[in-house]
Design a protein around this motif. Structure first.
Motif, short mmCIF file in Angstrom:
data_model
loop_
_atom_site.label_atom_id
_atom_site.label_comp_id
_atom_site.label_asym_id
_atom_site.label_seq_id
_atom_site.Cartn_x
_atom_site.Cartn_y
_atom_site.Cartn_z
N GLU A 1 -0.68 -0.89 8.10
CA GLU A 1 -0.24 0.17 9.00
C GLU A 1 -1.42 1.06 9.41
O GLU A 1 -1.57 1.41 10.59
CB GLU A 1 0.84 1.01 8.32
CG GLU A 1 2.15 0.28 8.11
CD GLU A 1 3.07 1.03 7.16
OE1 GLU A 1 2.87 2.25 6.98
OE2 GLU A 1 3.98 0.40 6.57
N HIS A 2 -2.25 1.43 8.45
CA HIS A 2 -3.42 2.26 8.77
C HIS A 2 -4.37 1.51 9.70
O HIS A 2 -4.92 2.10 10.64
CB HIS A 2 -4.13 2.65 7.47
CG HIS A 2 -5.32 3.53 7.68
ND1 HIS A 2 -5.23 4.87 7.99
CD2 HIS A 2 -6.66 3.26 7.64
CE1 HIS A 2 -6.43 5.39 8.13
NE2 HIS A 2 -7.32 4.43 7.92
N LEU A 3 -4.58 0.23 9.44
CA LEU A 3 -5.46 -0.57 10.29
C LEU A 3 -4.94 -0.61 11.73
O LEU A 3 -5.71 -0.42 12.69
CB LEU A 3 -5.57 -1.99 9.73
CG LEU A 3 -6.33 -3.01 10.58
CD1 LEU A 3 -7.80 -2.63 10.68
CD2 LEU A 3 -6.19 -4.41 10.00
N LEU A 4 -3.64 -0.83 11.91
CA LEU A 4 -3.08 -0.90 13.25
C LEU A 4 -3.23 0.43 13.98
O LEU A 4 -3.62 0.47 15.16
CB LEU A 4 -1.60 -1.29 13.18
CG LEU A 4 -1.26 -2.66 12.58
CD1 LEU A 4 0.24 -2.87 12.61
CD2 LEU A 4 -1.97 -3.77 13.31
N ILE A 5 -2.93 1.53 13.31
CA ILE A 5 -3.01 2.84 13.95
C ILE A 5 -4.45 3.17 14.32
O ILE A 5 -4.73 3.68 15.42
CB ILE A 5 -2.41 3.91 13.02
CG1 ILE A 5 -0.90 3.68 12.85
CG2 ILE A 5 -2.66 5.31 13.56
CD1 ILE A 5 -0.24 4.56 11.81
N GLN B 1 10.38 9.27 9.87
CA GLN B 1 10.19 10.53 10.56
C GLN B 1 9.05 10.48 11.57
O GLN B 1 8.93 11.34 12.43
CB GLN B 1 9.92 11.67 9.56
CG GLN B 1 11.10 12.02 8.69
CD GLN B 1 11.36 10.99 7.59
OE1 GLN B 1 10.41 10.40 7.06
NE2 GLN B 1 12.63 10.77 7.27
N GLY B 2 8.18 9.48 11.47
CA GLY B 2 7.02 9.38 12.34
C GLY B 2 5.78 9.00 11.54
O GLY B 2 5.87 8.54 10.39
N ILE B 3 4.62 9.21 12.13
CA ILE B 3 3.35 8.89 11.47
C ILE B 3 2.97 10.04 10.55
O ILE B 3 2.90 11.20 10.97
CB ILE B 3 2.24 8.66 12.51
CG1 ILE B 3 2.59 7.46 13.40
CG2 ILE B 3 0.90 8.43 11.83
CD1 ILE B 3 1.60 7.22 14.52
N PHE C 1 -2.93 6.55 7.37
CA PHE C 1 -1.82 6.86 8.25
C PHE C 1 -0.72 5.83 8.02
O PHE C 1 -0.96 4.62 8.07
CB PHE C 1 -2.26 6.85 9.71
CG PHE C 1 -3.21 7.96 10.07
CD1 PHE C 1 -2.75 9.24 10.24
CD2 PHE C 1 -4.56 7.71 10.21
CE1 PHE C 1 -3.61 10.27 10.56
CE2 PHE C 1 -5.44 8.72 10.53
CZ PHE C 1 -4.97 10.01 10.70
N ALA C 2 0.50 6.32 7.75
CA ALA C 2 1.61 5.44 7.41
C ALA C 2 2.76 5.65 8.39
O ALA C 2 2.96 6.74 8.93
CB ALA C 2 2.09 5.70 5.97
N PRO D 1 -10.62 1.63 5.71
CA PRO D 1 -10.87 1.18 4.33
C PRO D 1 -10.13 -0.10 3.96
O PRO D 1 -9.10 -0.45 4.55
CB PRO D 1 -10.35 2.37 3.50
CG PRO D 1 -9.22 2.91 4.32
CD PRO D 1 -9.62 2.72 5.77
N GLU D 2 -10.68 -0.79 2.99
CA GLU D 2 -10.03 -1.90 2.30
C GLU D 2 -9.59 -3.03 3.24
O GLU D 2 -8.57 -3.69 3.00
CB GLU D 2 -8.80 -1.39 1.52
CG GLU D 2 -9.10 -0.30 0.51
CD GLU D 2 -9.86 -0.80 -0.70
OE1 GLU D 2 -9.91 -2.02 -0.89
OE2 GLU D 2 -10.41 0.03 -1.45
N VAL D 3 -10.37 -3.28 4.29
CA VAL D 3 -10.00 -4.36 5.21
C VAL D 3 -10.15 -5.72 4.52
O VAL D 3 -9.29 -6.59 4.61
CB VAL D 3 -10.85 -4.31 6.49
CG1 VAL D 3 -10.52 -5.49 7.40
CG2 VAL D 3 -10.62 -3.00 7.23
N SER D 4 -11.27 -5.90 3.81
CA SER D 4 -11.48 -7.17 3.11
C SER D 4 -10.44 -7.38 2.02
O SER D 4 -10.00 -8.52 1.78
CB SER D 4 -12.89 -7.21 2.51
OG SER D 4 -13.07 -6.15 1.58
#
Length: 591
Positions: A426-430, A501-503, A496-497, A388-391
């Motif tokens: 972060e969500h885009l990378l994951i 503590q992790g993802i 996903f953030a 979502p929300e790439v643009s």
């Protein structure tokens, strides 16, 4: 004519920091990392080997040239935890004694004047902060390599004049450093939402520090040294003192200001750097999946997962540069966003696995990347098209557009907007990293060389891999049928953030009425079921509550009392019979 590569040698105890720095530097065309070490002994040995090999090949006209080290990047805190090892400063001196012409750039966690002077005393050719943005670090490396004495325009903070001989010059520099650090601390505090009266107190402290800096420059002047100019300047202070800063938040229409107290703004050109650097630092957190949703990168070893995410972030920045150079108008980013994500996936796949990597499959060597990219349609439909929300993210980083957060528009430089961009990135990378691994699991899940190189030890057997793939398959089915229509109906995105503590999962509000209207079939039935549950559940709970109250009333007030009356009658009858028996016995005894 292209400039020759700078061959760099990294010395740092932290493998995570060293890995991220190596990947980032290797992505730049002007740098090449030819070696790295985590201890002083290994560093000196490898440097000696590399420099000797380079000298031997240079003397032998028929031999292939060997890469010599052009610069050493050294962590100042190296060896501090082990008293038997040389600390970073002594290692710097040892390197300069053994290789006098080899430049050494020292990185330190603290930018203190004493540490800077000590590093220069030990022979360091340059000094910078360990947390320096990568772009600024690249400029610092180039200037040190060119033996530029003045590094004030490439360090993160303003560089003060180097101390001349004598205690007055050292006192001048150290005093200004302390004042500047205090002023920077106040600016960081001002970046938070604070009460109006507290901001006035900060403004007063800031004015006092400026006055102290002016007195130092007048009372303890440096001979033949320019006066110090602080990058934060007096404009920010004046804004604090006069309360003339505008609000972080504006109305959705971009008109009236919501409220007056707001943090210091971020420089417009610094938006992209701040977001990418913040995500880069968070990639050093543990990457364990703490959510209840399985991810493709869960099968990777921690170092490989981190390397894949570093590669994705570096490629993302490179593609941003390409977009910026193409001068695409802001209105066209929405149409170019899917192509951008697809190019990102292709480039990361190529960089991570290698253009010519050909693992043996069924006794035949086949080009891996070409086969992975044949699954483009599957990967695009399952993962890439759903990011979502790439643009919105690209618009914010390239054109500093405002972001709509929870129904309010925030200026691009505000902490809220920067934080939202971090979540989106972060969500885009994951997700892109998961998209890189999905065709690997589909086509090469049982290739032994990949299992030994990439997979975790607990997921090596055929049964474990099959179970992992089945979990992923059920996850996508469940997302399609339940989670996605539910998220659309509830007007939010699941992101996903990266956390300490992790993802983990983070949700953000987003209007999704258009997607809701386009739902059909099972997904539409899911929203109807949710709506029916919302409509019926409160009434049903009320009815059950009423019925339960009635049952309780009947049991306690009617049945309970009736049982109580009957019980009392039985006990009274038993008591009366017992008393009559006692009377009869007494009468017999009297007779």
């Amino acid at each position: 004519m292209a400039e020759p590569l700078l061959n760099l040698f990294l010395i740092d105890e932290d493998p995570v920091f060293r890995l991220g720095l190596r990947i980032w530097l290797d992505q730049r065309p002007e740098f090449q990392v030819v070696g790295e070490a985590s201890t002083t002994e290994a560093a000196l040995q490898q440097l000696s080997t590399l420099q000797t090999m380079a000298a031997d090949t240079a003397a032998d006209a028929g031999a292939l040239p060997s890469a010599s080290v052009d610069m050493v990047i050294l962590d100042l805190g190296l060896g501090q935890g082990d008293p038997e090892k040389l600390p970073g400063l002594e290692l710097c001196a040892a390197i300069k004694r053994q290789f006098p012409t080899l430049p050494v750039l020292v990185l330190s966690a603290q930018d203190e004047a004493i540490l800077r002077a000590a590093a220069q005393h030990m022979g360091a050719d340059g000094f910078g902060q360990r947390g320096l943005p990568v772009r600024e670090l690249a400029r610092l490396i180039q200037h040190v390599a060119a033996r530029q004495d003045n590094l004030s325009d490439v360090t993160q903070d303003v560089s003060l004049p180097e101390p001349t001989e004598g205690p007055i010059a050292f006192l001048h520099m150290s005093s200004l450093r302390q004042i500047e650090a205090a002023m920077q601390g106040i600016e960081e505090q001002a970046n938070q939402r604070l009460p109006y009266w507290y901001r006035l107190v900060l403004a007063g402290k800031y004015r006092e520090l400026r006055a102290a800096r002016w007195l130092i420059q007048r009372v303890l002047p440096l001979p033949e040294a320019p006066s110090v100019s602080v990058s934060s300047g007096s404009s920010s202070v004046t804004n604090i003192a006069n309360s003339q800063l505008t609000s972080n938040r504006v109305t959705p229409a971009g008109g009236a200001i919501a409220h007056a107290a707001s943090p210091l703004p971020v420089v417009i050109d610094d938006v992209r750097t701040r977001v990418c650097e913040a995500v880069f630092r968070k990639l050093q957190f543990p990457l364990d999946n703490r959510s209840d949703i399985p991810l493709e990168i869960d099968i990777l070893r921690s170092d490989k997962s981190r390397e894949l995410l570093y590669t994705t972030l570096s490629t993302f920045e490179s593609l941003l540069d390409d977009l910026q150079q193409a001068q695409i108008p802001p209105g066209q980013l929405a149409t170019r966003a899917p192509d951008f994500v697809l190019d990102l996936w292709k480039t990361v796949t190529l960089d991570f696995f290698g253009r010519y990597y050909t693992p043996p499959i069924d006794g035949l060597e086949q080009p891996m990347v070409a086969m992975l990219q044949q699954d483009r349609a599957i990967v695009e439909a399952a993962i890439l098209s759903r990011i979502p929300e790439v643009s919105t993210l690209l618009d914010h980083l390239l054109f500093q557009a405002s972001l709509d957060i929870d129904g309010s528009a925030y200026v691009a430089t505000t902490p809220e907007a920067l934080r939202r961009s971090q979540f989106l990135l972060e969500h885009l990378l994951i997700q892109v990293a998961c998209a890189v691994m999905q065709p690997v699991l589909n086509r090469f899940s049982e290739v032994e060389i990949l299992k030994r190189t990439l997979y975790q030890r607990r997921i090596l057997s055929t049964r474990d891999i099959t179970r992992f793939r089945n979990d992923l398959s059920w996850r996508y089915r469940w997302d399609t049928l339940v989670h996605e229509p539910k998220a659309i109906f509830e007007s939010h995105y699941r992101l996903f953030a990266l956390t300490p503590q992790g993802i983990q999962i983070h949700t953000i509000y987003a209007p999704r009425q258009t997607e809701l209207a386009a739902l059909t079939g099972t997904q539409y039935m899911m929203t109807l079921a949710l709506e029916a549950r919302d409509a019926i559940a409160p009434r049903l709970r009320s009815a059950l509550s009423f019925a339960g109250s009635g049952v309780v009333f009947v049991l306690t007030e009617v049945v309970g009392r009736g049982i109580g009356l009957v019980g009392r009658g039985i006990f009274k009858g038993i008591g009366s019979a017992w008393q009559d028996n006692r009377l009869r016995q007494r009468q017999r005894e009297d007779l």
